[in-house]
Design a protein around this motif. Structure first.
Motif, short mmCIF file in Angstrom:
data_model
loop_
_atom_site.label_atom_id
_atom_site.label_comp_id
_atom_site.label_asym_id
_atom_site.label_seq_id
_atom_site.Cartn_x
_atom_site.Cartn_y
_atom_site.Cartn_z
N ASP A 62 0.86 -1.19 0.00
CA ASP A 62 0.00 0.00 0.00
C ASP A 62 0.89 1.24 0.00
O ASP A 62 1.80 1.35 0.83
CB ASP A 62 -0.88 -0.02 1.27
N SER A 63 0.60 2.19 -0.90
CA SER A 63 1.39 3.43 -0.93
C SER A 63 0.98 4.36 0.21
O SER A 63 1.65 5.36 0.45
CB SER A 63 1.19 4.16 -2.26
N HIS A 64 -0.13 4.09 0.84
CA HIS A 64 -0.71 4.99 1.86
C HIS A 64 -0.90 6.39 1.28
O HIS A 64 -0.80 7.39 1.99
CB HIS A 64 0.15 5.03 3.13
N GLY A 65 -1.14 6.45 -0.04
CA GLY A 65 -1.38 7.75 -0.68
C GLY A 65 -0.11 8.57 -0.86
O GLY A 65 -0.18 9.74 -1.24
N ASP A 66 1.05 7.98 -0.64
CA ASP A 66 2.33 8.70 -0.74
C ASP A 66 2.94 8.40 -2.11
O ASP A 66 3.30 7.25 -2.41
CB ASP A 66 3.25 8.23 0.40
N HIS A 67 3.08 9.44 -2.95
CA HIS A 67 3.56 9.25 -4.33
C HIS A 67 4.89 8.51 -4.38
O HIS A 67 5.08 7.61 -5.19
CB HIS A 67 3.65 10.59 -5.05
N ARG A 68 5.83 8.90 -3.50
CA ARG A 68 7.15 8.27 -3.61
C ARG A 68 7.13 6.81 -3.13
O ARG A 68 7.92 6.00 -3.59
CB ARG A 68 8.20 9.09 -2.88
N LEU A 69 6.20 6.48 -2.26
CA LEU A 69 6.06 5.07 -1.85
C LEU A 69 5.49 4.24 -2.99
O LEU A 69 5.93 3.10 -3.22
CB LEU A 69 5.15 4.99 -0.61
N ALA A 70 4.51 4.79 -3.71
CA ALA A 70 3.92 4.05 -4.84
C ALA A 70 5.01 3.74 -5.87
O ALA A 70 5.09 2.62 -6.40
CB ALA A 70 2.80 4.88 -5.48
N MET A 71 5.89 4.73 -6.13
CA MET A 71 6.92 4.52 -7.15
C MET A 71 8.04 3.60 -6.64
O MET A 71 8.55 2.77 -7.40
CB MET A 71 7.46 5.88 -7.63
N ALA A 72 8.36 3.71 -5.36
CA ALA A 72 9.36 2.79 -4.78
C ALA A 72 8.81 1.36 -4.84
O ALA A 72 9.56 0.40 -5.13
CB ALA A 72 9.67 3.19 -3.34
N ALA A 73 7.51 1.20 -4.61
CA ALA A 73 6.90 -0.13 -4.67
C ALA A 73 7.01 -0.70 -6.09
O ALA A 73 7.26 -1.90 -6.28
CB ALA A 73 5.44 -0.05 -4.23
N ALA A 74 6.84 0.17 -7.09
CA ALA A 74 6.93 -0.30 -8.47
C ALA A 74 8.36 -0.78 -8.77
O ALA A 74 8.55 -1.80 -9.45
CB ALA A 74 6.54 0.83 -9.43
#
Ligand code: S3P
Length: 434
Positions: free
Chosen positions: A381-393
């Motif tokens: 879950d990115s928790h709505g954090d843009h940089r977390l979503a991209m790190a997850a990718a």
């Protein structure tokens, strides 16, 4: 709304990719030109939710924008002619908008009410409100948004002292207020935070002198509008640098990336992990150093990330933690407590992301310890954090192919700083092997 994306593991990444415009420089090109009376053209401006937040607020003060393609013309009556806003200045998710514009608001003779989304409402604002109040602005006693800033009490006095955190947002807010003060200001920085505000204001004619850790601002100089060519965002390019560097066989070229030394910690950390990264064709564009970045993939090894390096790589730590997860040995991240007050608590959310993908990670108050090994596909879950979503990718691409795809929840968060991220990911992974 369905807001999840499934990312399959990938082989080596190959291709040439143009990173979107630098977010920090885009905000400053809009704000600094709004302070000056007249017209300026910005090219390569980042078109993302955060920059739109800055534009919406500036419009409320009477600044006009004319957009065509990736060019925006800023037309401003100048700060001394700003009008009181009609309503709340809504900064959405953007810490840069709310903190920089608070500094501008301290020099305006009316009350400005600021607010933001649920994430921004959790972030600390006294770090900006306290120095502005010391300079003579009236501010509300809130710790977080919503809050107000009112410069109608009279002229501001100069600032003299060290700022509480190594933060370019706080420093920039004080610099903007200092331009409207009656006396000169002396601002001492506890660490090397990004200096885009100082560079741009000096180019516009402001009387600012920059030393190693001290900024002297003498008010009174008339600002001239300045056309700006925004370079590619090193913090966006960083996701591809990291994804390519940690996957043997990758070869990725990132042309026209901003390589301001206060932003390039990510390149130095990757090199300390054994990565092969070249910066070629160095040049200066609108007062900022720019280069083409060429990355070759290899097996990385663990490292220590601490001290001033944290300030110089602050937004890249979640993705660097992903690189650490597939490196040989242990990586330690220290002195990084600031990560806890970003768009999410990035120590907690990064550790959660890595654990969900099978990594051994322990959390400290100011960092984490990551044991390198394999990444496994999972649900994160990115928790709505843009940089977390991209790190997850980036993690999903590097996952063991046998372990299957990764489901990334709240993936639309990338719109905050990199709306074309998912398309760019497909472009790099689908280019056939050279
Ligand atoms: C930014 C400064 C940094 C950074 C943020 C953008 C800026 O924040 O994390 O993404 O444009 O000034 P801090 O100044 O709070 O460290």
């Amino acid at each position: 709304m369905v807001d999840s994306i499934m990312v399959e593991p990938s082989g080596p990444l190959r291709g040439v990719l143009k990173a979107p415009g630098d977010k920090s420089i885009s905000h400053r090109a809009l704000i600094c030109n709004a302070l000056a009376r007249g017209e300026a053209q910005i090219s390569g401006l980042l078109d993302s939710a955060d920059c739109r937040s800055t534009m919406c607020c500036l419009r409320q003060w009477g600044v006009e924008f004319e957009e065509s393609g990736d060019r925006v013309v800023v037309r401003s009556p100048g700060q001394s002619q700003f009008q009181p806003p009609n309503g709340v200045l809504d900064c959405g998710n953007s810490g840069t908008s709310i903190r920089l514009l608070s500094g501008v608001a301290a020099g305006l003779p009316f009350r400005n009410q600021f607010d933001g989304d649920a994430s921004l409402r959790k972030r600390p604002m006294r770090r900006v409100l306290d120095p502005l109040s010391r300079m003579g602005a009236r501010v509300s006693d809130a710790d977080t948004a919503p809050f107000w800033v009112d410069g109608s009490a009279g002229a501001l006095s100069g600032f003299d002292g060290e700022i509480a955190v190594a933060s370019a947002q706080v420093k920039s807010a004080i610099v903007f207020a200092a331009l409207r003060a009656e006396q000169p200001s002396r601002i001492v920085e506890p660490g090397p935070s990004r200096d885009h505000t100082e560079r741009m204001l000096i180019a516009m004619g402001a009387d600012i002198e920059v030393g190693d850790a001290t900024i002297l601002v003498r008010p009174g100089a008339e600002l001239e509008p300045q056309d700006v060519e925004v370079p590619g965002d090193v913090s966006a390019a960083a996701f591809w640098m990291i994804a390519a560097a940690m996957t043997p066989g990758s070869e990725v070229v990132l042309p026209n990336v901003g390589v301001n030394p206060r932003r390039t910690g990510v390149i130095e950390v990757l090199r300390s992990m054994g990565a092969t990264i070249d910066t070629t064709n160095p040049r200066a564009v609108s007062g900022e150093p720019v280069a083409d970045v060429v990355v070759h993939g290899s097996q990385l090894h663990g490292t220590m990330i601490n001290g001033d390096m944290i300030v110089r790589a602050i937004d890249e730590i979640p993705a660097l933690a992903v690189a650490a997860a597939v490196s040989q040995g242990v990586t330690e991240i220290r002195d990084a407590a600031e990560l806890r007050v970003k768009e999410s608590d990035r120590i907690a959310t990064t550790a959660e992301l890595l654990r969900a993908m099978g990594v051994t990670v322990s959390e400290q108050d100011d960092g984490m310890r990551i044991v390198g090994g394999d990444l496994r596909g999972g649900t994160v879950d990115s928790h709505g954090d843009h940089r977390l979503a991209m790190a997850a990718a980036v993690a999903a691409l590097a996952a063991d192919p046998e372990s299957g795809p990764t489901m990334i929840q709240h993936a639309a968060a990338v719109d905050i700083s990199y709306p074309t991220f998912w398309r760019d990911l497909d472009a790099l992974r689908h280019v056939p092997a050279l």
